[in-house]
Design a protein around this motif. Structure first.
Motif, short mmCIF file in Angstrom:
data_model
loop_
_atom_site.label_atom_id
_atom_site.label_comp_id
_atom_site.label_asym_id
_atom_site.label_seq_id
_atom_site.Cartn_x
_atom_site.Cartn_y
_atom_site.Cartn_z
N THR A 11 0.58 -1.36 0.05
CA THR A 11 0.10 0.01 0.55
C THR A 11 1.19 0.71 0.30
O THR A 11 0.62 1.89 -0.16
CB THR A 11 -0.62 0.30 1.28
OG1 THR A 11 -0.28 -0.79 2.27
CG2 THR A 11 -2.09 -0.61 1.13
N GLU A 241 -10.23 3.79 5.58
CA GLU A 241 -8.44 3.88 5.72
C GLU A 241 -7.98 4.98 6.88
O GLU A 241 -7.21 4.62 7.75
CB GLU A 241 -7.88 4.28 4.89
CG GLU A 241 -6.34 3.51 5.21
CD GLU A 241 -5.44 4.16 4.07
OE1 GLU A 241 -5.53 4.27 3.72
OE2 GLU A 241 -4.11 3.94 4.32
N LYS A 244 -9.62 4.19 10.32
CA LYS A 244 -9.07 3.07 10.71
C LYS A 244 -7.62 4.05 11.10
O LYS A 244 -7.55 3.24 12.75
CB LYS A 244 -8.52 2.10 10.04
CG LYS A 244 -7.94 0.81 10.48
CD LYS A 244 -6.92 0.08 9.25
CE LYS A 244 -5.55 1.22 8.44
NZ LYS A 244 -5.15 0.33 7.62
N SER A 312 0.39 -1.18 10.06
CA SER A 312 -1.26 -1.70 10.87
C SER A 312 -0.59 -1.94 11.92
O SER A 312 -2.00 -1.97 13.11
CB SER A 312 -1.50 -3.16 9.54
OG SER A 312 -1.66 -2.40 8.65
N MET A 315 -2.35 -0.54 15.24
CA MET A 315 -3.63 -1.09 15.56
C MET A 315 -3.62 -1.26 16.65
O MET A 315 -2.48 -2.17 17.35
CB MET A 315 -4.33 -2.22 14.63
CG MET A 315 -4.43 -1.01 13.29
SD MET A 315 -5.95 -2.29 12.56
CE MET A 315 -5.06 -3.82 12.01
N PRO A 334 7.75 1.69 13.32
CA PRO A 334 6.96 0.87 12.10
C PRO A 334 6.54 0.83 10.83
O PRO A 334 6.75 0.23 9.29
CB PRO A 334 5.37 0.91 12.24
CG PRO A 334 5.62 0.63 13.92
CD PRO A 334 6.74 2.33 13.92
P1 AMP Z 1 2.94 -0.35 5.63
O1 AMP Z 1 2.89 -1.18 4.36
O2 AMP Z 1 3.49 -1.27 6.62
O3 AMP Z 1 3.42 0.97 4.94
O4 AMP Z 1 1.51 0.12 6.24
C1 AMP Z 1 0.92 0.47 5.16
C2 AMP Z 1 -1.11 0.10 6.31
O5 AMP Z 1 -0.15 0.78 7.26
C3 AMP Z 1 -1.93 0.71 5.84
O6 AMP Z 1 -3.09 -0.34 5.28
C4 AMP Z 1 -2.81 1.51 6.82
O7 AMP Z 1 -3.81 1.88 6.78
C5 AMP Z 1 -1.24 1.47 8.12
N1 AMP Z 1 -1.46 2.62 8.79
C6 AMP Z 1 -1.20 3.65 8.79
N2 AMP Z 1 -0.96 3.76 9.90
C7 AMP Z 1 -1.79 3.36 10.93
C8 AMP Z 1 -2.30 3.79 11.98
N3 AMP Z 1 -1.74 4.66 12.68
N4 AMP Z 1 -3.03 2.71 12.56
C9 AMP Z 1 -3.43 1.75 12.07
N5 AMP Z 1 -3.58 1.11 10.41
C10 AMP Z 1 -2.75 2.29 9.97
#
Ligand code: AMP
Length: 537
Positions: A11, A241, A244, A312, A315, A334
Protein backbone atom coordinates in the motif's frame (compact mmCIF):
# COMPACT_ATOMS: atom_id res chain seq x y z
CA UNK A 1 27.41 7.44 -5.62
CA UNK A 2 25.06 6.50 -2.81
CA UNK A 3 23.09 3.30 -2.72
CA UNK A 4 19.42 3.25 -1.87
CA UNK A 5 17.03 1.01 -0.01
CA UNK A 6 13.50 0.78 -1.35
CA UNK A 7 10.61 -0.65 0.62
CA UNK A 8 8.22 -1.50 -2.22
CA UNK A 9 5.11 -1.98 -0.14
CA UNK A 10 1.66 -3.25 -1.01
CA UNK A 11 0.00 0.00 0.00
CA UNK A 12 2.90 2.37 0.70
CA UNK A 13 6.50 2.54 -0.49
CA UNK A 14 9.48 4.32 0.97
CA UNK A 15 13.07 5.20 0.00
CA UNK A 16 16.09 5.60 2.29
CA UNK A 17 19.84 5.98 2.04
CA UNK A 18 22.66 5.98 4.53
CA UNK A 19 23.95 9.47 5.20
CA UNK A 20 27.51 10.65 5.84
CA UNK A 21 27.26 9.83 9.54
CA UNK A 22 26.30 6.23 8.87
CA UNK A 23 22.65 6.72 9.78
CA UNK A 24 19.86 5.70 7.49
CA UNK A 25 17.70 8.61 6.44
CA UNK A 26 14.36 8.61 4.71
CA UNK A 27 14.22 10.58 1.49
CA UNK A 28 10.92 12.37 1.38
CA UNK A 29 8.87 12.14 -1.79
CA UNK A 30 7.84 14.87 -4.21
CA UNK A 31 5.02 16.08 -1.95
CA UNK A 32 7.12 16.00 1.22
CA UNK A 33 5.86 12.73 2.74
CA UNK A 34 8.02 9.91 4.09
CA UNK A 35 5.95 7.25 2.35
CA UNK A 36 4.25 7.16 -1.04
CA UNK A 37 1.04 5.27 -1.74
CA UNK A 38 1.88 2.38 -4.10
CA UNK A 39 -0.91 3.46 -6.42
CA UNK A 40 -0.60 4.17 -10.14
CA UNK A 41 -3.04 6.40 -12.00
CA UNK A 42 -2.85 6.22 -15.78
CA UNK A 43 -3.88 9.80 -16.49
CA UNK A 44 -3.53 9.51 -20.27
CA UNK A 45 -1.98 6.99 -22.64
CA UNK A 46 1.46 8.44 -21.96
CA UNK A 47 1.28 10.07 -18.58
CA UNK A 48 1.20 8.38 -15.21
CA UNK A 49 0.76 9.70 -11.67
CA UNK A 50 2.06 7.72 -8.70
CA UNK A 51 1.24 8.32 -5.04
CA UNK A 52 -1.23 10.43 -3.11
CA UNK A 53 -2.92 12.03 -6.12
CA UNK A 54 -3.20 8.66 -7.79
CA UNK A 55 -4.88 7.31 -4.68
CA UNK A 56 -7.28 10.26 -4.63
CA UNK A 57 -8.13 9.61 -8.27
CA UNK A 58 -8.97 6.02 -7.53
CA UNK A 59 -12.38 7.34 -6.49
CA UNK A 60 -13.10 9.09 -9.74
CA UNK A 61 -11.48 6.81 -12.29
CA UNK A 62 -11.29 3.33 -10.84
CA UNK A 63 -10.62 1.79 -14.28
CA UNK A 64 -7.45 3.84 -14.75
CA UNK A 65 -6.02 3.31 -11.28
CA UNK A 66 -4.05 0.28 -10.13
CA UNK A 67 -3.58 -0.46 -6.41
CA UNK A 68 -2.28 -3.43 -4.38
CA UNK A 69 -0.20 -4.67 -7.34
CA UNK A 70 2.28 -6.35 -4.97
CA UNK A 71 -0.34 -9.02 -4.32
CA UNK A 72 -0.12 -9.98 -8.00
CA UNK A 73 3.69 -10.15 -8.16
CA UNK A 74 4.93 -13.39 -9.66
CA UNK A 75 1.56 -14.13 -11.27
CA UNK A 76 1.20 -14.44 -15.00
CA UNK A 77 -1.48 -11.79 -15.44
CA UNK A 78 -2.05 -8.85 -17.74
CA UNK A 79 -3.70 -5.54 -17.06
CA UNK A 80 -4.68 -3.27 -19.94
CA UNK A 81 -5.04 0.44 -19.32
CA UNK A 82 -5.65 2.97 -22.14
CA UNK A 83 -5.02 0.13 -24.56
CA UNK A 84 -1.52 -0.46 -23.14
CA UNK A 85 -0.65 -3.94 -21.95
CA UNK A 86 0.84 -4.14 -18.47
CA UNK A 87 2.04 -6.79 -16.05
CA UNK A 88 2.58 -6.65 -12.27
CA UNK A 89 6.27 -6.07 -13.04
CA UNK A 90 5.67 -3.08 -15.29
CA UNK A 91 3.16 -1.47 -12.90
CA UNK A 92 5.63 -1.92 -10.03
CA UNK A 93 8.32 -0.44 -12.29
CA UNK A 94 6.22 2.70 -12.66
CA UNK A 95 6.07 3.04 -8.87
CA UNK A 96 9.84 2.50 -8.66
CA UNK A 97 10.44 5.06 -11.39
CA UNK A 98 8.54 7.72 -9.48
CA UNK A 99 10.27 6.83 -6.20
CA UNK A 100 13.67 7.08 -7.90
CA UNK A 101 12.75 10.25 -9.76
CA UNK A 102 11.63 12.00 -6.58
CA UNK A 103 14.68 10.77 -4.64
CA UNK A 104 16.93 12.12 -7.40
CA UNK A 105 15.20 15.47 -7.27
CA UNK A 106 15.45 15.74 -3.49
CA UNK A 107 18.87 14.07 -3.10
CA UNK A 108 20.44 15.85 -6.05
CA UNK A 109 22.16 12.79 -7.49
CA UNK A 110 21.11 9.96 -9.78
CA UNK A 111 19.51 6.93 -8.14
CA UNK A 112 20.81 3.79 -9.76
CA UNK A 113 22.07 1.13 -7.33
CA UNK A 114 19.23 -0.10 -5.15
CA UNK A 115 18.18 -2.86 -2.81
CA UNK A 116 14.47 -3.68 -2.89
CA UNK A 117 12.69 -5.43 -0.05
CA UNK A 118 10.20 -8.30 -0.31
CA UNK A 119 8.23 -10.24 2.31
CA UNK A 120 10.33 -13.10 3.68
CA UNK A 121 7.96 -15.75 2.40
CA UNK A 122 7.94 -14.43 -1.16
CA UNK A 123 8.76 -17.35 -3.41
CA UNK A 124 11.14 -17.60 -6.36
CA UNK A 125 8.66 -16.17 -8.89
CA UNK A 126 7.71 -13.15 -6.76
CA UNK A 127 11.36 -12.31 -6.02
CA UNK A 128 12.26 -12.62 -9.67
CA UNK A 129 9.30 -10.44 -10.63
CA UNK A 130 10.47 -7.79 -8.12
CA UNK A 131 13.99 -7.87 -9.52
CA UNK A 132 12.61 -7.48 -13.03
CA UNK A 133 10.40 -4.59 -11.95
CA UNK A 134 13.60 -2.85 -10.86
CA UNK A 135 15.26 -3.60 -14.19
CA UNK A 136 12.21 -2.33 -16.10
CA UNK A 137 12.42 0.88 -14.07
CA UNK A 138 16.01 1.26 -15.30
CA UNK A 139 17.52 0.58 -11.85
CA UNK A 140 20.48 -1.62 -10.99
CA UNK A 141 19.08 -4.01 -8.38
CA UNK A 142 22.07 -4.96 -6.20
CA UNK A 143 19.99 -7.36 -4.22
CA UNK A 144 16.53 -8.32 -3.04
CA UNK A 145 16.31 -8.46 0.75
CA UNK A 146 13.65 -9.78 3.08
CA UNK A 147 11.64 -7.12 4.88
CA UNK A 148 12.20 -8.61 8.38
CA UNK A 149 15.94 -8.87 7.67
CA UNK A 150 15.89 -5.19 6.77
CA UNK A 151 13.92 -4.38 9.92
CA UNK A 152 16.48 -6.34 11.98
CA UNK A 153 19.38 -4.57 10.27
CA UNK A 154 17.85 -1.26 11.21
CA UNK A 155 17.38 -2.51 14.77
CA UNK A 156 21.01 -3.60 14.82
CA UNK A 157 22.17 -0.25 13.48
CA UNK A 158 20.38 1.76 16.15
CA UNK A 159 20.75 -0.56 19.14
CA UNK A 160 23.72 -1.08 21.44
CA UNK A 161 24.98 -4.15 19.62
CA UNK A 162 25.43 -7.56 21.20
CA UNK A 163 23.54 -10.71 20.33
CA UNK A 164 19.75 -10.63 20.38
CA UNK A 165 16.93 -12.87 19.31
CA UNK A 166 14.11 -10.88 17.75
CA UNK A 167 10.56 -11.77 16.89
CA UNK A 168 9.42 -9.48 14.09
CA UNK A 169 5.64 -9.07 13.75
CA UNK A 170 5.15 -7.22 10.47
CA UNK A 171 1.62 -6.23 9.54
CA UNK A 172 1.72 -3.97 6.52
CA UNK A 173 -0.94 -2.72 4.17
CA UNK A 174 -1.41 -5.94 2.25
CA UNK A 175 0.86 -8.53 3.76
CA UNK A 176 1.61 -10.07 7.10
CA UNK A 177 4.70 -11.90 8.17
CA UNK A 178 6.37 -13.16 11.27
CA UNK A 179 10.08 -13.86 11.51
CA UNK A 180 12.40 -15.03 14.23
CA UNK A 181 15.81 -13.55 13.63
CA UNK A 182 19.10 -13.44 15.51
CA UNK A 183 21.34 -10.40 15.26
CA UNK A 184 24.94 -10.28 16.36
CA UNK A 185 27.92 -8.16 15.35
CA UNK A 186 28.96 -10.85 12.87
CA UNK A 187 25.68 -11.80 11.32
CA UNK A 188 21.96 -11.49 10.91
CA UNK A 189 20.47 -14.95 10.89
CA UNK A 190 16.88 -15.82 10.12
CA UNK A 191 15.70 -18.73 12.26
CA UNK A 192 12.30 -19.17 10.66
CA UNK A 193 9.65 -17.23 8.87
CA UNK A 194 5.96 -17.51 8.10
CA UNK A 195 3.20 -15.29 6.84
CA UNK A 196 0.08 -14.64 4.82
CA UNK A 197 0.36 -12.42 1.79
CA UNK A 198 -3.35 -11.88 1.48
CA UNK A 199 -3.63 -10.31 4.91
CA UNK A 200 -2.91 -6.69 5.74
CA UNK A 201 -4.34 -3.30 6.65
CA UNK A 202 -6.43 -3.29 3.46
CA UNK A 203 -8.49 -6.15 4.90
CA UNK A 204 -9.20 -4.08 8.00
CA UNK A 205 -10.26 -1.21 5.69
CA UNK A 206 -12.62 -3.54 3.82
CA UNK A 207 -14.36 -4.46 7.08
CA UNK A 208 -15.00 -0.79 7.79
CA UNK A 209 -16.34 -0.33 4.25
CA UNK A 210 -18.74 -3.25 4.83
CA UNK A 211 -19.82 -1.77 8.15
CA UNK A 212 -20.39 1.70 6.67
CA UNK A 213 -22.29 0.29 3.72
CA UNK A 214 -24.50 -1.96 5.83
CA UNK A 215 -25.29 0.82 8.26
CA UNK A 216 -26.06 3.20 5.39
CA UNK A 217 -28.33 0.67 3.68
CA UNK A 218 -30.19 -0.04 6.91
CA UNK A 219 -30.92 3.65 7.29
CA UNK A 220 -31.66 4.18 3.60
CA UNK A 221 -33.12 1.00 2.11
CA UNK A 222 -34.38 3.12 -0.81
CA UNK A 223 -30.81 3.93 -1.93
CA UNK A 224 -30.38 0.52 -3.52
CA UNK A 225 -27.79 1.67 -6.08
CA UNK A 226 -25.27 2.53 -3.35
CA UNK A 227 -23.82 -0.96 -3.06
CA UNK A 228 -22.93 -1.05 -6.76
CA UNK A 229 -21.81 2.55 -7.19
CA UNK A 230 -18.05 2.42 -7.67
CA UNK A 231 -17.77 6.07 -6.80
CA UNK A 232 -19.65 5.66 -3.52
CA UNK A 233 -17.63 2.57 -2.61
CA UNK A 234 -14.34 4.32 -3.34
CA UNK A 235 -15.44 7.18 -1.14
CA UNK A 236 -16.17 4.72 1.65
CA UNK A 237 -12.78 3.04 1.08
CA UNK A 238 -10.89 6.31 1.46
CA UNK A 239 -12.90 7.20 4.56
CA UNK A 240 -12.38 3.71 5.98
CA UNK A 241 -8.60 3.90 5.96
CA UNK A 242 -8.69 7.36 7.54
CA UNK A 243 -11.12 6.20 10.26
CA UNK A 244 -8.99 3.13 10.95
CA UNK A 245 -5.85 5.21 11.42
CA UNK A 246 -7.62 7.66 13.69
CA UNK A 247 -9.07 4.83 15.74
CA UNK A 248 -5.49 3.90 16.63
CA UNK A 249 -5.39 6.97 18.86
CA UNK A 250 -9.07 7.82 19.38
CA UNK A 251 -12.04 5.92 20.74
CA UNK A 252 -14.64 6.76 18.09
CA UNK A 253 -14.93 8.33 14.64
CA UNK A 254 -17.86 9.61 12.60
CA UNK A 255 -18.41 9.59 8.86
CA UNK A 256 -21.07 11.31 6.80
CA UNK A 257 -22.07 8.95 4.03
CA UNK A 258 -23.91 10.61 1.16
CA UNK A 259 -25.52 8.95 -1.82
CA UNK A 260 -28.00 10.62 -4.17
CA UNK A 261 -29.31 12.96 -1.52
CA UNK A 262 -29.48 10.34 1.24
CA UNK A 263 -27.23 11.11 4.20
CA UNK A 264 -26.15 8.99 7.16
CA UNK A 265 -24.01 10.09 10.07
CA UNK A 266 -22.25 6.85 10.98
CA UNK A 267 -20.26 6.35 14.16
CA UNK A 268 -17.64 3.65 14.53
CA UNK A 269 -16.16 3.03 17.97
CA UNK A 270 -12.83 1.35 18.51
CA UNK A 271 -14.66 -1.42 20.35
CA UNK A 272 -16.93 -2.08 17.36
CA UNK A 273 -13.95 -1.87 15.00
CA UNK A 274 -12.08 -4.47 17.06
CA UNK A 275 -15.18 -6.66 17.05
CA UNK A 276 -15.68 -6.60 13.26
CA UNK A 277 -12.00 -7.33 12.64
CA UNK A 278 -11.37 -9.82 15.45
CA UNK A 279 -11.09 -12.78 13.06
CA UNK A 280 -8.39 -10.99 11.04
CA UNK A 281 -6.35 -10.37 14.16
CA UNK A 282 -6.92 -13.99 15.13
CA UNK A 283 -5.33 -15.07 11.83
CA UNK A 284 -2.18 -13.17 12.81
CA UNK A 285 -2.24 -14.87 16.22
CA UNK A 286 -2.39 -18.33 14.61
CA UNK A 287 0.59 -17.52 12.39
CA UNK A 288 2.44 -16.03 15.36
CA UNK A 289 1.87 -19.23 17.34
CA UNK A 290 2.94 -21.36 14.40
CA UNK A 291 6.16 -19.34 14.07
CA UNK A 292 6.90 -19.70 17.76
CA UNK A 293 6.44 -23.47 17.44
CA UNK A 294 8.75 -23.65 14.39
CA UNK A 295 11.39 -21.62 16.23
CA UNK A 296 11.10 -23.95 19.23
CA UNK A 297 11.78 -26.93 16.94
CA UNK A 298 15.04 -25.20 16.12
CA UNK A 299 15.88 -24.66 19.77
CA UNK A 300 14.87 -20.99 19.96
CA UNK A 301 12.39 -20.51 22.79
CA UNK A 302 12.93 -16.99 24.12
CA UNK A 303 12.91 -13.61 22.44
CA UNK A 304 14.79 -10.55 23.62
CA UNK A 305 12.53 -8.24 21.67
CA UNK A 306 9.19 -8.49 19.94
CA UNK A 307 9.32 -5.79 17.28
CA UNK A 308 6.22 -4.34 15.67
CA UNK A 309 6.79 -3.36 12.06
CA UNK A 310 4.39 -2.27 9.33
CA UNK A 311 1.88 0.57 9.55
CA UNK A 312 -0.96 -1.70 10.64
CA UNK A 313 0.91 -2.77 13.76
CA UNK A 314 -0.07 0.66 15.10
CA UNK A 315 -3.57 -0.69 15.74
CA UNK A 316 -3.85 -0.98 19.54
CA UNK A 317 -5.50 -4.40 19.24
CA UNK A 318 -2.22 -5.82 17.88
CA UNK A 319 -0.24 -4.77 20.91
CA UNK A 320 -3.00 -5.94 23.25
CA UNK A 321 -3.09 -9.36 21.61
CA UNK A 322 0.69 -9.83 21.86
CA UNK A 323 0.66 -8.66 25.48
CA UNK A 324 -2.04 -11.23 26.11
CA UNK A 325 0.38 -13.83 24.75
CA UNK A 326 2.91 -12.78 27.37
CA UNK A 327 5.09 -10.56 25.19
CA UNK A 328 6.18 -6.94 25.64
CA UNK A 329 6.01 -5.73 22.06
CA UNK A 330 7.81 -2.57 20.99
CA UNK A 331 7.00 -0.39 18.01
CA UNK A 332 10.06 -0.31 15.81
CA UNK A 333 9.68 2.68 13.49
CA UNK A 334 6.71 0.81 11.95
CA UNK A 335 6.48 2.66 8.62
CA UNK A 336 10.15 3.33 7.98
CA UNK A 337 12.26 0.57 9.56
CA UNK A 338 12.22 -1.61 6.45
CA UNK A 339 13.40 1.12 4.07
CA UNK A 340 16.07 2.23 6.54
CA UNK A 341 17.34 -1.33 6.97
CA UNK A 342 17.29 -1.79 3.20
CA UNK A 343 19.54 1.26 2.93
CA UNK A 344 21.95 -0.35 5.43
CA UNK A 345 21.86 -3.52 3.38
CA UNK A 346 22.50 -1.59 0.18
CA UNK A 347 25.57 -0.12 1.82
CA UNK A 348 26.78 -3.58 2.89
CA UNK A 349 26.25 -4.89 -0.63
CA UNK A 350 28.04 -1.97 -2.23
CA UNK A 351 31.03 -2.53 0.07
CA UNK A 352 31.07 -6.25 -0.66
CA UNK A 353 31.09 -5.74 -4.41
CA UNK A 354 33.96 -3.27 -4.05
CA UNK A 355 36.10 -5.51 -1.85
CA UNK A 356 38.24 -8.09 -3.70
CA UNK A 357 36.82 -11.05 -1.80
CA UNK A 358 35.06 -11.74 1.46
CA UNK A 359 36.94 -9.51 3.88
CA UNK A 360 38.41 -11.48 6.77
CA UNK A 361 40.14 -8.46 8.19
CA UNK A 362 43.22 -8.98 6.01
CA UNK A 363 42.21 -6.85 3.06
CA UNK A 364 44.88 -4.19 2.62
CA UNK A 365 44.03 -1.10 4.56
CA UNK A 366 44.38 1.02 1.47
CA UNK A 367 41.51 -0.79 -0.29
CA UNK A 368 39.25 -0.33 2.72
CA UNK A 369 40.33 3.27 3.08
CA UNK A 370 39.53 3.91 -0.53
CA UNK A 371 36.03 2.54 -0.08
CA UNK A 372 35.59 4.49 3.14
CA UNK A 373 36.60 7.56 1.22
CA UNK A 374 34.30 6.85 -1.70
CA UNK A 375 31.34 6.19 0.56
CA UNK A 376 32.30 8.88 3.01
CA UNK A 377 32.07 6.63 6.09
CA UNK A 378 34.68 5.64 8.72
CA UNK A 379 37.13 2.82 7.98
CA UNK A 380 36.03 0.76 11.03
CA UNK A 381 32.46 0.94 9.83
CA UNK A 382 33.47 -0.35 6.37
CA UNK A 383 35.26 -3.32 7.97
CA UNK A 384 32.32 -4.07 10.27
CA UNK A 385 29.80 -3.92 7.46
CA UNK A 386 31.94 -5.91 5.03
CA UNK A 387 32.22 -8.71 7.59
CA UNK A 388 28.51 -8.82 8.31
CA UNK A 389 26.84 -11.93 7.04
CA UNK A 390 23.16 -12.18 6.33
CA UNK A 391 21.93 -15.74 6.63
CA UNK A 392 18.39 -16.40 5.54
CA UNK A 393 16.25 -19.50 5.17
CA UNK A 394 14.39 -21.27 2.39
CA UNK A 395 11.13 -19.29 2.31
CA UNK A 396 8.88 -22.14 1.22
CA UNK A 397 9.15 -25.84 0.56
CA UNK A 398 10.22 -27.10 -2.88
CA UNK A 399 9.61 -30.49 -4.35
CA UNK A 400 8.76 -32.45 -7.42
CA UNK A 401 5.52 -33.80 -8.83
CA UNK A 402 5.08 -37.52 -8.33
CA UNK A 403 2.45 -39.96 -9.53
CA UNK A 404 0.85 -42.78 -7.63
CA UNK A 405 -2.02 -45.07 -8.54
CA UNK A 406 -5.23 -45.65 -6.64
CA UNK A 407 -6.97 -49.04 -6.29
CA UNK A 408 -8.58 -48.63 -9.73
CA UNK A 409 -5.19 -47.86 -11.20
CA UNK A 410 -6.01 -44.20 -11.81
CA UNK A 411 -3.10 -41.79 -11.70
CA UNK A 412 -2.99 -39.66 -8.55
CA UNK A 413 -0.56 -36.74 -8.67
CA UNK A 414 0.94 -35.07 -5.64
CA UNK A 415 3.98 -33.03 -4.61
CA UNK A 416 6.84 -34.64 -2.72
CA UNK A 417 8.74 -31.84 -0.96
CA UNK A 418 12.48 -32.30 -0.91
CA UNK A 419 13.79 -28.94 0.25
CA UNK A 420 11.85 -27.89 3.35
CA UNK A 421 10.84 -24.37 4.33
CA UNK A 422 13.04 -22.71 6.95
CA UNK A 423 16.17 -24.70 6.03
CA UNK A 424 19.20 -22.43 6.45
CA UNK A 425 20.71 -21.03 3.28
CA UNK A 426 22.83 -21.93 1.43
CA UNK A 427 21.07 -25.29 1.42
CA UNK A 428 21.89 -28.59 -0.20
CA UNK A 429 19.63 -31.59 0.43
CA UNK A 430 20.73 -35.19 0.63
CA UNK A 431 19.72 -37.08 -2.52
CA UNK A 432 16.08 -38.13 -2.24
CA UNK A 433 15.20 -41.43 -3.90
CA UNK A 434 12.31 -41.57 -6.40
CA UNK A 435 11.41 -44.24 -8.94
CA UNK A 436 10.03 -44.36 -12.47
CA UNK A 437 6.27 -44.87 -12.48
CA UNK A 438 5.60 -46.58 -15.81
CA UNK A 439 7.14 -49.59 -17.62
CA UNK A 440 9.54 -48.90 -20.51
CA UNK A 441 10.13 -45.24 -19.78
CA UNK A 442 12.74 -43.74 -22.10
CA UNK A 443 12.45 -40.33 -20.61
CA UNK A 444 11.69 -38.88 -17.22
CA UNK A 445 9.94 -35.58 -16.76
CA UNK A 446 10.91 -33.68 -13.68
CA UNK A 447 8.57 -30.91 -12.63
CA UNK A 448 9.77 -28.61 -9.87
CA UNK A 449 7.01 -27.21 -7.66
CA UNK A 450 7.02 -24.65 -4.90
CA UNK A 451 4.66 -24.49 -1.93
CA UNK A 452 2.16 -21.71 -2.59
CA UNK A 453 -0.06 -21.93 0.50
CA UNK A 454 1.19 -20.82 3.87
CA UNK A 455 1.75 -24.39 5.08
CA UNK A 456 3.33 -27.38 3.35
CA UNK A 457 0.80 -29.64 1.68
CA UNK A 458 1.25 -32.36 -0.95
CA UNK A 459 -1.93 -31.31 -2.76
CA UNK A 460 -1.19 -29.89 -6.26
CA UNK A 461 -3.62 -27.05 -5.57
CA UNK A 462 -1.46 -25.83 -2.67
CA UNK A 463 1.69 -25.68 -4.81
CA UNK A 464 2.78 -23.93 -7.98
CA UNK A 465 4.94 -25.29 -10.77
CA UNK A 466 8.04 -23.17 -11.21
CA UNK A 467 10.23 -25.18 -13.56
CA UNK A 468 10.52 -28.42 -15.46
CA UNK A 469 13.06 -30.50 -17.30
CA UNK A 470 13.32 -33.82 -19.08
CA UNK A 471 15.89 -36.56 -18.78
CA UNK A 472 15.73 -38.11 -22.23
CA UNK A 473 17.63 -40.62 -24.31
CA UNK A 474 17.32 -43.38 -21.71
CA UNK A 475 17.11 -47.08 -22.59
CA UNK A 476 13.70 -48.65 -21.87
CA UNK A 477 13.71 -48.65 -18.10
CA UNK A 478 11.74 -51.10 -16.02
CA UNK A 479 9.08 -49.54 -13.78
CA UNK A 480 10.52 -48.59 -10.42
CA UNK A 481 13.98 -47.64 -11.70
CA UNK A 482 15.57 -45.41 -9.09
CA UNK A 483 16.21 -41.68 -9.55
CA UNK A 484 17.93 -39.47 -7.00
CA UNK A 485 16.96 -35.84 -6.79
CA UNK A 486 18.97 -33.16 -4.99
CA UNK A 487 17.94 -29.57 -4.41
CA UNK A 488 20.33 -26.71 -3.82
CA UNK A 489 19.52 -23.14 -3.00
CA UNK A 490 22.03 -20.33 -2.89
CA UNK A 491 21.97 -17.45 -0.45
CA UNK A 492 20.38 -15.25 -3.08
CA UNK A 493 17.54 -17.74 -3.60
CA UNK A 494 18.88 -19.22 -6.83
CA UNK A 495 17.56 -22.78 -7.10
CA UNK A 496 19.31 -25.74 -8.72
CA UNK A 497 17.83 -29.18 -9.12
CA UNK A 498 19.92 -32.19 -9.99
CA UNK A 499 18.49 -35.58 -10.97
CA UNK A 500 20.41 -38.80 -11.48
CA UNK A 501 18.93 -41.89 -13.11
CA UNK A 502 20.72 -44.61 -11.19
CA UNK A 503 20.31 -47.59 -13.57
CA UNK A 504 22.27 -45.89 -16.33
CA UNK A 505 24.02 -43.65 -13.87
CA UNK A 506 23.21 -40.82 -16.21
CA UNK A 507 23.84 -37.65 -14.34
CA UNK A 508 21.59 -34.84 -15.48
CA UNK A 509 21.41 -31.28 -14.39
CA UNK A 510 18.07 -29.76 -15.03
CA UNK A 511 17.95 -26.33 -16.52
CA UNK A 512 15.71 -24.35 -14.25
CA UNK A 513 13.32 -21.95 -15.91
CA UNK A 514 11.07 -19.81 -13.78
CA UNK A 515 7.54 -20.33 -15.10
CA UNK A 516 5.40 -17.34 -15.83
CA UNK A 517 8.19 -14.80 -15.42
CA UNK A 518 9.04 -12.25 -18.07
CA UNK A 519 11.78 -13.15 -20.52
CA UNK A 520 14.79 -10.85 -20.93
CA UNK A 521 13.29 -9.61 -24.20
CA UNK A 522 10.01 -8.80 -22.46
CA UNK A 523 11.90 -6.95 -19.72
CA UNK A 524 13.60 -4.88 -22.44
CA UNK A 525 10.29 -4.22 -24.17
CA UNK A 526 8.65 -3.11 -20.94
CA UNK A 527 11.66 -0.97 -20.06
CA UNK A 528 11.18 0.91 -23.32
CA UNK A 529 7.41 1.13 -22.81
CA UNK A 530 7.71 2.30 -19.21
CA UNK A 531 10.44 4.84 -20.09
CA UNK A 532 8.02 6.43 -22.57
CA UNK A 533 5.59 7.47 -19.85
CA UNK A 534 5.94 10.80 -18.19
CA UNK A 535 5.78 9.88 -14.50
CA UNK A 536 5.05 12.30 -11.69
CA UNK A 537 3.54 12.51 -8.22
P1 AMP B 1 3.06 -0.34 5.36
O1 AMP B 1 2.86 -1.23 4.19
O2 AMP B 1 3.94 -0.90 6.40
O3 AMP B 1 3.40 1.06 4.99
O4 AMP B 1 1.64 -0.28 6.08
C1 AMP B 1 0.65 0.50 5.57
C2 AMP B 1 -0.63 0.12 6.27
O5 AMP B 1 -0.59 0.61 7.59
C3 AMP B 1 -1.85 0.67 5.61
O6 AMP B 1 -2.88 -0.31 5.58
C4 AMP B 1 -2.22 1.80 6.53
O7 AMP B 1 -3.61 2.05 6.50
C5 AMP B 1 -1.81 1.25 7.87
N1 AMP B 1 -1.60 2.27 8.87
C6 AMP B 1 -0.77 3.34 8.80
N2 AMP B 1 -0.87 4.08 9.93
C7 AMP B 1 -1.77 3.46 10.72
C8 AMP B 1 -2.32 3.73 12.02
N3 AMP B 1 -1.96 4.82 12.71
N4 AMP B 1 -3.23 2.87 12.51
C9 AMP B 1 -3.61 1.78 11.81
N5 AMP B 1 -3.15 1.49 10.60
C10 AMP B 1 -2.24 2.31 10.05
Amino acid sequence: MATYGIDLGTTYSCVARVDDTGHAEIIKNAVGDDTTPSVVYFETADSVIVGKDAKANAQLQPDNVVSLIKRQMGKDIEITVHGQRHTPESISALILRELARAAEEIGGEPVRDVVITVPAYFGVAEREATRKAGAIAGLNVLSIVDEPVAAALHYDAISAGGTKTLFVYDLGGGTFDTTVIQVSPAEIKVVCTDGDHQLGGANWDDRIVDFLLETFQQEHPEADGAATSEEFLQELAAAAEEMKKQLSSQQARRFNARYEGAVSKIELTREKFDEITADLLERTRKITERTIATAAEQGVTTFDEVLLVGGSSRMPAVEAMLKGMGFSPRKHDPDLAVAKGAAQYALIESIKVRLPDEDDGTTPGTAVEEIADQLNIPVEKVRALAGKRVATVVPRAFGIKVVDFDERNNEVFSIAHVLKANTSLPARTEPTRFATAYPDQVEIQVEVWEQSGSVESDDLADNAQIADGTISGLPRLPKGSPIDVTFEMELDGLLRVHAVELKTNKDLHIELQIKGGLSDEQVDEFRTAVARYSVSA
